[in-house]
Design an enzyme around this catalytic site. Structure first.
Site, PDB file in Angstrom:
ATOM      1  N   ARG A 123       0.844  -1.194   0.000  1.00 31.78           N
ATOM      2  CA  ARG A 123       0.000   0.000   0.000  1.00 31.78           C
ATOM      3  C   ARG A 123       0.880   1.245   0.000  1.00 31.78           C
ATOM      4  O   ARG A 123       1.863   1.316   0.743  1.00 31.78           O
ATOM      5  CB  ARG A 123      -0.886   0.062   1.247  1.00 31.78           C
ATOM      6  CG  ARG A 123      -1.850  -1.087   1.435  1.00 31.78           C
ATOM      7  CD  ARG A 123      -2.537  -0.972   2.786  1.00 31.78           C
ATOM      8  NE  ARG A 123      -3.309  -2.152   3.138  1.00 31.78           N
ATOM      9  CZ  ARG A 123      -3.701  -2.442   4.373  1.00 31.78           C
ATOM     10  NH1 ARG A 123      -3.369  -1.617   5.372  1.00 31.78           N
ATOM     11  NH2 ARG A 123      -4.395  -3.536   4.619  1.00 31.78           N
ATOM     12  N   HIS A 154       2.633  -2.883   5.433  1.00 35.59           N
ATOM     13  CA  HIS A 154       2.153  -2.826   4.047  1.00 35.59           C
ATOM     14  C   HIS A 154       2.822  -1.688   3.289  1.00 35.59           C
ATOM     15  O   HIS A 154       2.986  -1.755   2.070  1.00 35.59           O
ATOM     16  CB  HIS A 154       0.634  -2.635   4.022  1.00 35.59           C
ATOM     17  CG  HIS A 154      -0.143  -3.833   4.470  1.00 35.59           C
ATOM     18  ND1 HIS A 154      -0.356  -4.923   3.660  1.00 35.59           N
ATOM     19  CD2 HIS A 154      -0.754  -4.116   5.653  1.00 35.59           C
ATOM     20  CE1 HIS A 154      -1.074  -5.832   4.314  1.00 35.59           C
ATOM     21  NE2 HIS A 154      -1.324  -5.368   5.520  1.00 35.59           N
ATOM     22  N   ASP A 192      -1.866  -9.775   3.630  1.00 36.57           N
ATOM     23  CA  ASP A 192      -3.052 -10.232   4.354  1.00 36.57           C
ATOM     24  C   ASP A 192      -3.657 -11.412   3.610  1.00 36.57           C
ATOM     25  O   ASP A 192      -3.782 -11.386   2.377  1.00 36.57           O
ATOM     26  CB  ASP A 192      -4.088  -9.114   4.465  1.00 36.57           C
ATOM     27  CG  ASP A 192      -3.659  -7.995   5.408  1.00 36.57           C
ATOM     28  OD1 ASP A 192      -2.701  -8.212   6.180  1.00 36.57           O
ATOM     29  OD2 ASP A 192      -4.277  -6.920   5.359  1.00 36.57           O
ATOM     30  N   TYR A 194      -6.217 -11.112  17.657  1.00 36.14           N
ATOM     31  CA  TYR A 194      -5.521  -9.831  17.694  1.00 36.14           C
ATOM     32  C   TYR A 194      -6.488  -8.767  17.180  1.00 36.14           C
ATOM     33  O   TYR A 194      -7.197  -8.993  16.200  1.00 36.14           O
ATOM     34  CB  TYR A 194      -4.263  -9.866  16.821  1.00 36.14           C
ATOM     35  CG  TYR A 194      -3.412  -8.631  16.940  1.00 36.14           C
ATOM     36  CD1 TYR A 194      -2.557  -8.470  18.022  1.00 36.14           C
ATOM     37  CD2 TYR A 194      -3.464  -7.627  15.977  1.00 36.14           C
ATOM     38  CE1 TYR A 194      -1.775  -7.326  18.150  1.00 36.14           C
ATOM     39  CE2 TYR A 194      -2.680  -6.490  16.090  1.00 36.14           C
ATOM     40  CZ  TYR A 194      -1.838  -6.334  17.189  1.00 36.14           C
ATOM     41  OH  TYR A 194      -1.075  -5.199  17.301  1.00 36.14           O
ATOM     42  N   HIS A 235      -8.205  -8.236  13.454  1.00 33.35           N
ATOM     43  CA  HIS A 235      -7.760  -9.327  12.578  1.00 33.35           C
ATOM     44  C   HIS A 235      -8.668 -10.549  12.656  1.00 33.35           C
ATOM     45  O   HIS A 235      -8.227 -11.683  12.465  1.00 33.35           O
ATOM     46  CB  HIS A 235      -6.319  -9.713  12.917  1.00 33.35           C
ATOM     47  CG  HIS A 235      -5.321  -8.678  12.510  1.00 33.35           C
ATOM     48  ND1 HIS A 235      -5.217  -7.464  13.148  1.00 33.35           N
ATOM     49  CD2 HIS A 235      -4.402  -8.656  11.504  1.00 33.35           C
ATOM     50  CE1 HIS A 235      -4.265  -6.741  12.565  1.00 33.35           C
ATOM     51  NE2 HIS A 235      -3.762  -7.447  11.565  1.00 33.35           N
ATOM     52  N   ASP A 238     -10.938 -11.197  10.512  1.00 36.71           N
ATOM     53  CA  ASP A 238     -11.320 -11.628   9.162  1.00 36.71           C
ATOM     54  C   ASP A 238     -10.130 -11.868   8.245  1.00 36.71           C
ATOM     55  O   ASP A 238     -10.296 -12.086   7.050  1.00 36.71           O
ATOM     56  CB  ASP A 238     -12.249 -10.585   8.527  1.00 36.71           C
ATOM     57  CG  ASP A 238     -11.577  -9.231   8.352  1.00 36.71           C
ATOM     58  OD1 ASP A 238     -10.473  -9.013   8.909  1.00 36.71           O
ATOM     59  OD2 ASP A 238     -12.160  -8.373   7.662  1.00 36.71           O
ATOM     60  N   HIS A 239      -8.922 -11.837   8.789  1.00 37.43           N
ATOM     61  CA  HIS A 239      -7.751 -12.125   7.964  1.00 37.43           C
ATOM     62  C   HIS A 239      -6.566 -12.485   8.852  1.00 37.43           C
ATOM     63  O   HIS A 239      -6.555 -12.196  10.052  1.00 37.43           O
ATOM     64  CB  HIS A 239      -7.392 -10.947   7.050  1.00 37.43           C
ATOM     65  CG  HIS A 239      -6.873  -9.739   7.787  1.00 37.43           C
ATOM     66  ND1 HIS A 239      -7.702  -8.848   8.438  1.00 37.43           N
ATOM     67  CD2 HIS A 239      -5.606  -9.273   7.958  1.00 37.43           C
ATOM     68  CE1 HIS A 239      -6.984  -7.880   8.986  1.00 37.43           C
ATOM     69  NE2 HIS A 239      -5.706  -8.119   8.714  1.00 37.43           N
ATOM     70  N   HIS A 267      -2.477 -11.785   8.943  1.00 41.03           N
ATOM     71  CA  HIS A 267      -1.471 -10.867   8.421  1.00 41.03           C
ATOM     72  C   HIS A 267      -0.088 -11.460   8.667  1.00 41.03           C
ATOM     73  O   HIS A 267       0.210 -11.929   9.762  1.00 41.03           O
ATOM     74  CB  HIS A 267      -1.610  -9.519   9.142  1.00 41.03           C
ATOM     75  CG  HIS A 267      -0.464  -8.579   8.941  1.00 41.03           C
ATOM     76  ND1 HIS A 267      -0.538  -7.497   8.095  1.00 41.03           N
ATOM     77  CD2 HIS A 267       0.791  -8.551   9.476  1.00 41.03           C
ATOM     78  CE1 HIS A 267       0.612  -6.837   8.127  1.00 41.03           C
ATOM     79  NE2 HIS A 267       1.438  -7.453   8.949  1.00 41.03           N
TER      80      HIS A 267
END
Length: 237
Positions: free
Chosen positions: A162, A178, A185, A213, A216, A218-219, A221
């Site tokens: 990003r 990122h 992710d 955490y 987090h 839904d993913h 990292h």
């Protein structure tokens, strides 16, 4: 992918024995056997590709110096693919690496575009565009190792590099990895988020954040931060 096969023949007692072919690759070609003590760009290129085989909780340096950690990573790579596991990178090891990479040096199951949903130039982050892209390449090879360890089933990438603007839009932390191009992710797919977080411990990721955490759920990292920070309490990490 371009392959140029150059078979070598040896005459033995009137018989011709054809040895394993040398190969030229569209990305990078190794021209010598590599073992502990070797140095150079060819060692560094090898280290990128075996960076996902450092052992539990470890990270190998990508410094062009073939030390004990690189030998151990090469050995684990060889074991993973059923090769003679001696920690020496020769024809069989390189042939497997050629089969695993595309002409842009990415592993066959991941792409630069997959790790950059922000822009096409890799600019605007916390490092140069070239460095961000190089960091992402290392991430892809670590993910390739992880994918193989998980039965060669797909790993779904939901975010990668990003720029500052993209990170702000996503609500990312001001010091997000990122921004350096070395964070990825992962979304649930064939494997649960916890399975991904747990497996990542074996593949050279100093940063692992997952379910349990904050932010987090839904993913999962993973990143290359300078020191280890693992937190996915719902997954036992």
């Amino acid at each position: 992918m371009v392959r140029i096969l150059l078979p070598l023949a040896l005459a033995l007692g009137g018989l011709v024995v054809v040895t394993a072919p040398a190969q030229a690759d569209g990305c990078f070609t190794w021209n010598r056997t590599l073992s502990q003590g070797a140095t150079g760009e060819d060692v560094r290129q090898l280290q990128i590709r075996v960076s996902g085989y450092p052992g539990y909780g470890a990270v190998i340096g990508i410094d062009g110096s073939y030390g004990p950690a690189t030998k151990a990573a090469v050995t684990r790579f060889q074991q993973a693919y059923g090769l003679a596991a001696d920690g020496v990178a020769g024809t069989a090891t390189f042939s497997k690496l050629y089969a695993l990479q595309d002409d842009d040096c990415t592993p066959v199951n991941f792409t630069y575009a997959e790790l950059n949903h922000c822009n096409s130039t890799w600019a605007g982050g916390k490092v140069s565009a070239a460095q961000a892209k190089a960091n992402a390449l290392v991430s892809m090879w670590k993910l390739q190792a992880m994918r193989h360890a998980l039965g060669d089933q797909a790993i779904r990438v939901t975010s990668g590099f990003r720029s500052v603007a993209c990170n702000n839009s996503a609500g990312g932390a001001a010091d997000s990895r990122h921004l350096y191009g070395d964070a990825v992710d992962l979304g649930a797919g064939p494997h649960s988020l916890c399975k991904l977080a747990q497996q990542a411990r074996n593949h050279g990721f100093n940063g692992i954040l997952g379910p349990g955490y904050p932010g987090h759920s839904d993913h999962t990292h993973v990143d290359h931060r300078g020191s280890r920070f693992w937190s996915a309490s719902s997954c036992g990490i």
